[in-house]
Motif scaffolding. Structure first.
Motif, mmCIF file in Angstrom:
data_model
loop_
_atom_site.group_PDB
_atom_site.id
_atom_site.type_symbol
_atom_site.label_atom_id
_atom_site.label_comp_id
_atom_site.label_asym_id
_atom_site.label_seq_id
_atom_site.Cartn_x
_atom_site.Cartn_y
_atom_site.Cartn_z
ATOM 1 N N ILE A 70 -3.021 6.675 9.523
ATOM 2 C CA ILE A 70 -1.862 5.666 8.650
ATOM 3 C C ILE A 70 -2.193 4.198 8.900
ATOM 4 C CG2 ILE A 70 0.531 4.662 8.921
ATOM 5 C CD1 ILE A 70 1.854 7.267 8.407
ATOM 6 N N LYS A 73 -5.205 2.959 7.980
ATOM 7 C CA LYS A 73 -5.112 2.411 6.543
ATOM 8 C C LYS A 73 -4.773 1.252 6.737
ATOM 9 C CE LYS A 73 -5.234 7.338 4.159
ATOM 10 N NZ LYS A 73 -4.656 8.447 3.844
ATOM 11 N N ARG A 254 2.660 11.710 1.700
ATOM 12 C CA ARG A 254 3.282 10.282 0.818
ATOM 13 C C ARG A 254 2.734 9.665 2.149
ATOM 14 N NH1 ARG A 254 9.694 11.046 1.965
ATOM 15 N NH2 ARG A 254 9.685 11.620 4.222
ATOM 16 N N GLN A 255 1.410 9.405 2.293
ATOM 17 C CA GLN A 255 1.115 8.657 3.302
ATOM 18 C C GLN A 255 0.809 7.168 3.406
ATOM 19 O OE1 GLN A 255 -2.032 10.434 6.057
ATOM 20 N NE2 GLN A 255 -1.263 12.125 6.512
ATOM 21 N N LYS A 256 0.049 7.360 1.590
ATOM 22 C CA LYS A 256 -0.511 5.949 0.450
ATOM 23 C C LYS A 256 1.440 5.354 0.682
ATOM 24 C CE LYS A 256 -1.116 5.137 -3.218
ATOM 25 N NZ LYS A 256 -0.422 3.632 -3.757
ATOM 26 N N GLN A 257 2.693 6.380 0.407
ATOM 27 C CA GLN A 257 3.854 5.578 0.458
ATOM 28 C C GLN A 257 4.003 4.932 1.658
ATOM 29 O OE1 GLN A 257 7.443 8.185 -0.472
ATOM 30 N NE2 GLN A 257 8.682 6.364 0.568
ATOM 31 N N VAL A 259 2.435 3.514 4.488
ATOM 32 C CA VAL A 259 1.404 3.146 4.050
ATOM 33 C C VAL A 259 1.359 1.535 3.463
ATOM 34 C CG1 VAL A 259 -1.257 1.987 4.085
ATOM 35 C CG2 VAL A 259 -0.522 3.722 4.946
ATOM 36 N N ASP A 260 1.892 1.497 1.809
ATOM 37 C CA ASP A 260 2.287 0.614 1.163
ATOM 38 C C ASP A 260 4.343 0.314 2.072
ATOM 39 O OD1 ASP A 260 0.589 0.994 -0.802
ATOM 40 O OD2 ASP A 260 1.555 2.515 -1.558
#
Length: 527
Positions: A70, A73, A254-257, A259-260
């Motif tokens: 995380i 990214k 849900r790592q993208k979530q 990070v976002d």
């Protein structure tokens, strides 16, 4: 307030200081001068103001929780250098540097490397040229109160301390299910990263002792003892932001979530400020997104004046003003009040002494860029717009699920989780709708559809809150480094009161909103 000063002028002075962040500007200057102690303080301050602020971010979280991925990214999005303390240690040992040779015996014995060695490794890395050009994102440091204090004593001030948290049980369960390929040194997980359908590969997968519940539990216990004092060091500096993912899935899948959410809510913005503020907050979202519940909680916690079209109607009717009879027909549909009349009422209320002295939270208005422009023309300038992000389906479910106990008048919502209830309350499904007209399916769907473009209208009127940090892109200039006052939070879980009167998910939402309120934002676009 000094009675000699015109309250309107005081508000203008405060707005100017708020917009240009004068308090934070002088605080950062004084802090830098005291730390650096330059021979020529005046020239130092001039030079200091010329240098753009670079990201100085720490990302921390429980062990075995994908925090390193995380953080990496986040560093890519921030255009900053990613620093992993574990990688620093391994690199120093491989290069047989002085610090690496000091760390090797501890690593070989599986012991914690002393704080001073870790600190020197990190400080040495932060002195390299790429850091001064791009800033940094560190993962794995500081891990103790002593490391955090030493970090600050060296004059290194963070822009953000990101604290990501998950339930211990979820972490232990996830890790106990990890399968490792001892040949390729690759890890798999049945749910989030299943292995390919290769019989030979599957046959050699093993559960490592490193991932066993008992092993992970010991590491978590040590982490839980050390993290509170570390976070406290940065909470005092106003840069600590905590993100909780306390369900069984944690951050996995849900790592993208994650990070976002971190980038949107905690980064690209200054930390919480100790500056005196004039809060002029707009809460917006689709009908059913939880605007009223959140505004009421903000009023309760901060004593801002809660203003909404419906509250204004009730106040006018209570005072039996000349408009009370006219407004009575709009009590169940405040959004239908003619624009000119509603604007006059809103402006009149926001200009009352309590709003000017205490700050205000305006819920459910403006509902278009035209109304927003009209507020600006009347010298009403919100300095925070919080958009509650909830799907149309979720909002419709909440509104159509509202029920009222016919005996006590108690309100509840079928869409909120129901716990073990007293016998009579178990018949909640038989309670009538709170309002047979306003909560009817067709009425609710029409209200939501009418506001389907509201988010884009607010974005056009006020813009998203952003701050360009690090190396500017071709589209970023000094003139537009501060953009907008609109900030978005996830309101999918806010719910309404369940049959025990509890707001499900509201506590989690308030944690994010608290942080947003404390961060400085420009008072008005284009000033």
């Amino acid at each position: 307030m000094d009675p000699i000063l015109d309250p309107a002028k005081v508000q203008l002075f405060a707005s100017y200081a708020d917009h240009h962040e004068l308090f934070d500007l002088f605080e950062s200057l004084v802090k830098a001068v005291v730390v650096e102690q330059p021979p020529d303080p005046l020239q130092f301050m001039i030079d200091f103001l010329k240098v753009p602020q670079l990201p100085a971010i720490v990302v921390c979280g429980p062990p075995r929780c994908a925090i390193s991925k995380i953080a990496e990214k986040i560093s890519i999005i921030q255009n900053a250098v990613f620093i992993s303390v574990n990688t620093l240690l391994l690199s120093a040992i491989e290069r047989q540097s002085s610090l690496g040779q000091q760390a090797r015996p501890y690593m070989e014995r599986g012991q914690l490397v002393p704080d001073q060695i870790i600190l020197n490794l990190v400080l040495q890395r932060l002195q390299e040229p790429d850091i001064s050009l791009s800033g940094f994102v560190i993962e794995g440091f500081p891990a103790t109160k002593e490391q955090a204090a030493a970090f600050q004593m060296k004059g290194i001030f963070l822009t953000s301390f990101v604290w990501i948290d998950c339930e211990d049980e979820a972490i232990m369960q996830y890790n106990s299910e990890i399968l490792t390929d001892p040949v390729m040194k690759k890890e798999y997980h049945p749910k989030h990263n299943p292995p390919p359908q290769d019989a030979e590969l599957i046959s050699r997968l093993v559960n490592r002792e490193y991932n066993a519940r008992e092993t992970v539990s010991k590491r978590l216990s040590a982490y839980r003892r050390s993290i509170p004092p570390v976070a406290a060091c940065f909470q005092k500096a106003g840069v600590c932001v905590r993100f909780k993912y306390m369900d069984s899935d944690g951050v996995w899948g849900r790592q993208k979530q994650v990070v976002d959410e971190v980038v949107r809510s905690a980064l690209g913005m200054k930390g919480a400020t100790r500056a005196p503020r004039q809060f002029r907050v707009v809460i917006q979202g689709l009908p059913g997104s939880g605007r009223s519940s959140l505004a009421a909680e903000i009023e309760r916690k901060y004593a801002f004046v809660h203003v909404s079209p419906k509250k204004i109607i009730l106040e006018e009717m209570s005072s039996k003003s000349r408009l009370s009879q006219t407004l009575k027909e709009y009590i169940h549909s405040p959004e239908e009040i003619p624009d000119d009349l509603l604007l006059d009422l809103i402006v009149k209320r926001l200009q009352q002494p309590d709003c000017m002295n205490q700050g205000w939270v305006l819920e459910g208005f403006p509902n278009s860029k035209t109304q927003a422009a009209a507020l600006t023309e009347r010298n009403i300038h919100p300095n925070r717009l919080i958009w509650l992000n909830a799907s149309q389906e979720q909002c419709a479910l909440r509104l159509t699920s509202r029920r009222q106990d016919p005996l006590t008048g108690k309100l509840a919502n079928l869409s909120a989780p129901q716990t073990t209830l007293p016998a009579r309350l178990e018949t909640i499904e038989t309670w009538p709708k709170r309002d047979m007209i306003a909560d009817a399916d067709e009425t609710v769907l029409a209200r939501i559809q009418k506001r389907s473009n509201l988010k884009s209208e607010m974005e056009t009127a006020y813009g998203y809150r952003k701050k360009v940090v690090g190396k500017p892109s071709s589209a970023a200039t000094n003139a537009d480094s501060f953009i907008g006052i609109m900030q978005e939070v996830n309101a999918e879980g806010i719910g309404e009161k369940d049959s025990r009167g509890r707001h499900v998910g509201l506590e989690r939402l308030l944690e994010h909103v608290d942080d947003l309120l404390m961060k400085p934002v420009p008072a008005v676009l284009g000033v």
